[in-house]
Design a protein around this motif. Sequence first.
Motif, PDB file in Angstrom:
ATOM      1  N   VAL A 105       0.763  -1.061  -0.098  1.00 37.99           N
ATOM      2  CA  VAL A 105      -0.038   0.122   0.054  1.00 37.99           C
ATOM      3  C   VAL A 105       0.900   1.320  -0.229  1.00 37.99           C
ATOM      4  O   VAL A 105       2.058   1.297   0.455  1.00 37.99           O
ATOM      5  CB  VAL A 105      -0.775  -0.011   1.064  1.00 37.99           C
ATOM      6  N   SER A 106       0.262   2.417  -0.415  1.00 36.31           N
ATOM      7  CA  SER A 106       1.114   3.610  -0.402  1.00 36.31           C
ATOM      8  C   SER A 106       0.878   4.344   0.815  1.00 36.31           C
ATOM      9  O   SER A 106      -0.160   4.533   1.436  1.00 36.31           O
ATOM     10  CB  SER A 106       0.412   4.381  -1.724  1.00 36.31           C
ATOM     11  N   LEU A 107       1.995   4.328   1.660  1.00 35.45           N
ATOM     12  CA  LEU A 107       1.932   4.926   2.916  1.00 35.45           C
ATOM     13  C   LEU A 107       1.614   6.445   3.104  1.00 35.45           C
ATOM     14  O   LEU A 107       0.571   6.693   3.719  1.00 35.45           O
ATOM     15  CB  LEU A 107       3.220   4.842   3.395  1.00 35.45           C
ATOM     16  N   ARG A 108       2.025   7.164   2.273  1.00 32.78           N
ATOM     17  CA  ARG A 108       1.854   8.599   2.419  1.00 32.78           C
ATOM     18  C   ARG A 108       0.438   8.588   1.713  1.00 32.78           C
ATOM     19  O   ARG A 108      -0.443   9.736   2.249  1.00 32.78           O
ATOM     20  CB  ARG A 108       2.725   9.394   1.297  1.00 32.78           C
ATOM     21  N   VAL A 167       1.261  17.528  13.985  1.00 31.24           N
ATOM     22  CA  VAL A 167       2.188  17.609  13.095  1.00 31.24           C
ATOM     23  C   VAL A 167       2.714  16.126  12.574  1.00 31.24           C
ATOM     24  O   VAL A 167       3.247  15.497  13.519  1.00 31.24           O
ATOM     25  CB  VAL A 167       3.512  18.409  13.433  1.00 31.24           C
ATOM     26  N   LEU A 168       2.666  15.759  11.389  1.00 32.45           N
ATOM     27  CA  LEU A 168       3.059  14.433  11.064  1.00 32.45           C
ATOM     28  C   LEU A 168       4.559  14.518  10.242  1.00 32.45           C
ATOM     29  O   LEU A 168       4.759  15.599   9.508  1.00 32.45           O
ATOM     30  CB  LEU A 168       2.120  14.224   9.845  1.00 32.45           C
ATOM     31  N   SER A 169       5.195  13.533  10.508  1.00 36.89           N
ATOM     32  CA  SER A 169       6.650  13.742   9.468  1.00 36.89           C
ATOM     33  C   SER A 169       7.090  11.996   9.545  1.00 36.89           C
ATOM     34  O   SER A 169       6.175  11.120  10.312  1.00 36.89           O
ATOM     35  CB  SER A 169       7.647  14.334  10.394  1.00 36.89           C
ATOM     36  N   THR A 176      13.081  -0.164   6.807  1.00 34.54           N
ATOM     37  CA  THR A 176      11.851   0.183   7.444  1.00 34.54           C
ATOM     38  C   THR A 176      11.600   1.745   7.439  1.00 34.54           C
ATOM     39  O   THR A 176      12.317   2.538   6.913  1.00 34.54           O
ATOM     40  CB  THR A 176      12.218   0.074   8.978  1.00 34.54           C
ATOM     41  N   VAL A 177      10.275   2.119   7.831  1.00 31.99           N
ATOM     42  CA  VAL A 177       9.818   3.273   7.720  1.00 31.99           C
ATOM     43  C   VAL A 177       9.325   3.830   9.161  1.00 31.99           C
ATOM     44  O   VAL A 177       8.698   3.101   9.772  1.00 31.99           O
ATOM     45  CB  VAL A 177       8.816   3.601   6.498  1.00 31.99           C
ATOM     46  N   THR A 178       9.412   4.990   9.372  1.00 25.27           N
ATOM     47  CA  THR A 178       9.085   5.571  10.685  1.00 25.27           C
ATOM     48  C   THR A 178       8.225   6.982  10.308  1.00 25.27           C
ATOM     49  O   THR A 178       8.586   7.977   9.707  1.00 25.27           O
ATOM     50  CB  THR A 178      10.191   6.028  11.684  1.00 25.27           C
ATOM     51  N   VAL A 179       6.781   6.797  11.125  1.00 26.85           N
ATOM     52  CA  VAL A 179       5.931   8.011  10.937  1.00 26.85           C
ATOM     53  C   VAL A 179       5.791   8.370  12.238  1.00 26.85           C
ATOM     54  O   VAL A 179       5.481   7.755  13.252  1.00 26.85           O
ATOM     55  CB  VAL A 179       4.449   7.460  10.266  1.00 26.85           C
ATOM     56  N   ARG A 180       5.987   9.617  12.424  1.00 26.28           N
ATOM     57  CA  ARG A 180       5.793  10.309  13.762  1.00 26.28           C
ATOM     58  C   ARG A 180       4.596  11.167  13.568  1.00 26.28           C
ATOM     59  O   ARG A 180       4.170  11.937  12.781  1.00 26.28           O
ATOM     60  CB  ARG A 180       7.126  11.486  14.054  1.00 26.28           C
TER      61      ARG A 180
END
Length: 222
Positions: A105-108, A167-169, A176-180
Amino acid sequence: VEEARDEATGMAEESAGDLSEAYLDALDQQVSFLLETHQEVQSQTLEFVEEAEGQLEALGEDAEAEIQDHVETVLDSAGHAVELTKTAGQMAEVMLTNDKETHPVSLRSHVESVAEEVRSTHEDAIITGETNVPAVTVQANDMIDSVFRNLIKNGIDHNDKDVPEVVLSGDTREETVTVRVADNGPGVPDEQKDAIFGKGNTGLNSQGSGIGLYLVRTLVED
């Protein structure tokens, strides 16, 4: 030969018994959780409804200038009841399904979609930074939206500022990918950061269900 055959049959029956017992134990845990969740939903929903009823009764007694305050309280209580029911439904869906399969899936895209959805229902809040989430493909299932929805809404609903800001980043590192998800709320003491992801933990001065962040943790870890 007969002895070997009997031994093999006995081992097969024992193995099948172990599998059946494990399945029944897992099923029992799921049913127990759903019963507990149902009781929590029923209890808290009744509390919200009773509060709403009390405010409605006060409408006929108070001065006209105060009516708007009561209406806002009623709407707030109703909103809590609706959100509690939705979250419990998502949790039940997770616990009842055995399908753990994921797909690309597309994360963004998912983060942007959820941010827009929450923004439309929380017009007093500011949500930014979704375009800073890496435009990468990740392995996830259909519950990925619930993860970000609960995190973003948590940053708004438990915020003590007049204008809640989220605020997303994110960033990538090897595979791996990190979403804050950060907000301008009061924050959580270090000693409570693990506890807030436990079932039933509503945090400081919280009117939440206590299962939103628990749902997040369950989805991510499973």
